[in-house]
Design a protein around this motif. Structure first.
Motif, PDB file in Angstrom:
ATOM      1  N   ASN A 179       0.854  -1.184   0.000  1.00 45.38           N
ATOM      2  CA  ASN A 179       0.000   0.000   0.000  1.00 45.38           C
ATOM      3  C   ASN A 179       0.894   1.240   0.000  1.00 45.38           C
ATOM      4  OD1 ASN A 179      -2.703  -1.194   0.247  1.00 45.38           O
ATOM      5  ND2 ASN A 179      -1.937  -1.936   2.211  1.00 45.38           N
ATOM      6  N   ILE A 180       0.801   2.046  -1.033  1.00 41.63           N
ATOM      7  CA  ILE A 180       1.671   3.211  -1.207  1.00 41.63           C
ATOM      8  C   ILE A 180       0.834   4.479  -1.095  1.00 41.63           C
ATOM      9  CG2 ILE A 180       3.287   4.362  -2.771  1.00 41.63           C
ATOM     10  CD1 ILE A 180       3.454   1.498  -4.139  1.00 41.63           C
ATOM     11  N   THR A 181       1.339   5.450  -0.349  1.00 43.62           N
ATOM     12  CA  THR A 181       0.717   6.778  -0.274  1.00 43.62           C
ATOM     13  C   THR A 181       1.685   7.798  -0.847  1.00 43.62           C
ATOM     14  OG1 THR A 181      -0.553   6.179   1.716  1.00 43.62           O
ATOM     15  CG2 THR A 181      -0.271   8.534   1.243  1.00 43.62           C
ATOM     16  N   VAL A 182       1.227   8.557  -1.835  1.00 45.71           N
ATOM     17  CA  VAL A 182       2.025   9.617  -2.449  1.00 45.71           C
ATOM     18  C   VAL A 182       1.534  10.944  -1.903  1.00 45.71           C
ATOM     19  CG1 VAL A 182       2.820  10.672  -4.590  1.00 45.71           C
ATOM     20  CG2 VAL A 182       2.280   8.227  -4.543  1.00 45.71           C
ATOM     21  N   ALA A 187       1.625   8.741  -8.684  1.00 44.77           N
ATOM     22  CA  ALA A 187       0.681   7.654  -8.413  1.00 44.77           C
ATOM     23  C   ALA A 187       0.300   6.936  -9.707  1.00 44.77           C
ATOM     24  CB  ALA A 187      -0.564   8.199  -7.720  1.00 44.77           C
ATOM     25  N   LEU A 247       2.973   4.465 -10.897  1.00 50.10           N
ATOM     26  CA  LEU A 247       3.033   3.333  -9.974  1.00 50.10           C
ATOM     27  C   LEU A 247       1.829   2.412 -10.169  1.00 50.10           C
ATOM     28  CD1 LEU A 247       4.248   5.131  -6.727  1.00 50.10           C
ATOM     29  CD2 LEU A 247       5.604   3.687  -8.248  1.00 50.10           C
ATOM     30  N   GLN A 248       0.657   3.006 -10.377  1.00 50.15           N
ATOM     31  CA  GLN A 248      -0.543   2.212 -10.635  1.00 50.15           C
ATOM     32  C   GLN A 248      -0.412   1.432 -11.932  1.00 50.15           C
ATOM     33  OE1 GLN A 248      -3.418   5.352 -10.392  1.00 50.15           O
ATOM     34  NE2 GLN A 248      -3.613   5.220  -8.168  1.00 50.15           N
ATOM     35  N   THR A 286      -2.056   2.314  -4.899  1.00 54.17           N
ATOM     36  CA  THR A 286      -1.544   3.652  -4.568  1.00 54.17           C
ATOM     37  C   THR A 286      -2.683   4.612  -4.267  1.00 54.17           C
ATOM     38  OG1 THR A 286       0.270   3.232  -6.104  1.00 54.17           O
ATOM     39  CG2 THR A 286      -0.016   5.486  -5.378  1.00 54.17           C
ATOM     40  N   THR A 298      -3.296   8.934  -2.890  1.00 51.18           N
ATOM     41  CA  THR A 298      -2.616  10.225  -2.775  1.00 51.18           C
ATOM     42  C   THR A 298      -3.135  10.980  -1.564  1.00 51.18           C
ATOM     43  OG1 THR A 298      -4.215  11.372  -4.204  1.00 51.18           O
ATOM     44  CG2 THR A 298      -2.271  10.373  -5.278  1.00 51.18           C
ATOM     45  N   THR A 346      -0.314   2.324   5.410  1.00 50.12           N
ATOM     46  CA  THR A 346       0.692   2.656   4.407  1.00 50.12           C
ATOM     47  C   THR A 346       1.969   1.866   4.634  1.00 50.12           C
ATOM     48  OG1 THR A 346      -0.185   4.903   4.106  1.00 50.12           O
ATOM     49  CG2 THR A 346       2.097   4.535   3.440  1.00 50.12           C
ATOM     50  N   VAL A 402      10.503   1.939  -4.328  1.00 54.03           N
ATOM     51  CA  VAL A 402       9.326   1.482  -3.579  1.00 54.03           C
ATOM     52  C   VAL A 402       9.540   0.056  -3.086  1.00 54.03           C
ATOM     53  CG1 VAL A 402       6.915   0.759  -3.849  1.00 54.03           C
ATOM     54  CG2 VAL A 402       7.633   3.039  -4.610  1.00 54.03           C
TER      55      VAL A 402
END
Length: 243
Positions: free
Chosen positions: A3-6, A32, A35-36, A42, A44, A62, A215
């Motif tokens: 799980n990524i948060t930009v 984002a 990355l998606q 992802t 934001t 995250t 990442v």
């Protein structure tokens, strides 16, 4: 799945038409997006959202936080910074981009001013790979070249990196440690220099590849958390005779 948060302060995009033209969905949206495209989950978050979009629940969910900031470092709430720092120490990965070197979270984790020289003069930047064995450089040649970028120059007031991955040369003659890794607590940190808002740097395939690789590198390792405090012995302790 990670799980990524930009996170992006999202101020240049609101106030500067040139930036808005380059990044119509914001710098956070551009990052984002690529990355998606790689199948990564992802979300934001931006400065003007409640809790800057980084509530305790969001941070707990995250695995990797990507940070871009420039104009409004001082507007980031100190409590949010402490919550982010706590999560990094627990194992959340952190990628700090470009002018995020002056963010509260990066300076807190580094313990230094993180100051540097800078200049905006449409200079060529050549980003040299100085650690070709590092996973972050997978798929990257000896260097990448950016036709126009903002100059950052030494001295860069940071602790000596655990690993120096990239070193930049600029047309005006300066050099800069532009790709640095650190470990703080259980968390991994990667600082990556390119990304001035008025240049299409985050549309550059090699830059995207580096961030995608980073990442994966900073992602948490699944293992039990370390145990601290007073501990019971693992083995039997023999009672020592008093003389």
């Amino acid at each position: 799945m990670l799980n990524i948060t930009v996170w992006n302060e999202n101020r240049h995009e609101q106030n500067n038409p040139k930036v808005r033209d380059i990044y119509p969905n914001g710098i956070h949206g551009a990052i984002a997006g690529f990355l998606q495209d790689e199948g990564l989950k992802t979300r934001t978050a931006t400065l003007d959202e409640e809790a800057h979009g980084l509530s305790e629940q969001v941070l707990q969910e995250t695995d990797v936080l990507i940070w871009w900031g420039h104009l409004a470092h001082d507007e980031v709430d100190d409590l949010i910074v402490e919550n982010i720092k706590k999560r990094v120490l627990e194992g959340m990965g952190l990628i700090v981009l470009h002018s995020g070197h002056h963010s509260k979270i990066f300076r807190s984790l580094m313990g230094t001013t993180c100051d540097l020289k800078w200049r905006e003069a449409d200079e060529t930047e050549r980003v040299w790979v100085v650690d070709p064995s590092h996973p972050i450089v997978e798929g990257i040649g000896e260097y990448i070249e950016l036709e126009k970028e903002e100059m950052y120059g030494e001295h860069f007031d940071i602790p000596a990196p655990d690993q120096l991955v990239f070193l930049s040369w600029f047309e005006g003659g300066e050099v800069f440690r532009s790709g640095c890794t650190y470990q703080r607590g259980q968390g991994k940190i990667f600082y990556f220099r390119p990304g001035h808002e008025t240049y299409p740097t985050y549309h550059q395939p090699d830059v995207q590849r580096i961030i995608q690789n980073a990442v994966q590198w900073v992602a948490p390792i699944e293992r039990p958390a370390p145990v601290y405090g007073n501990a019971q012995p693992i083995e039997h302790i023999k009672v020592k005779q008093q003389d």
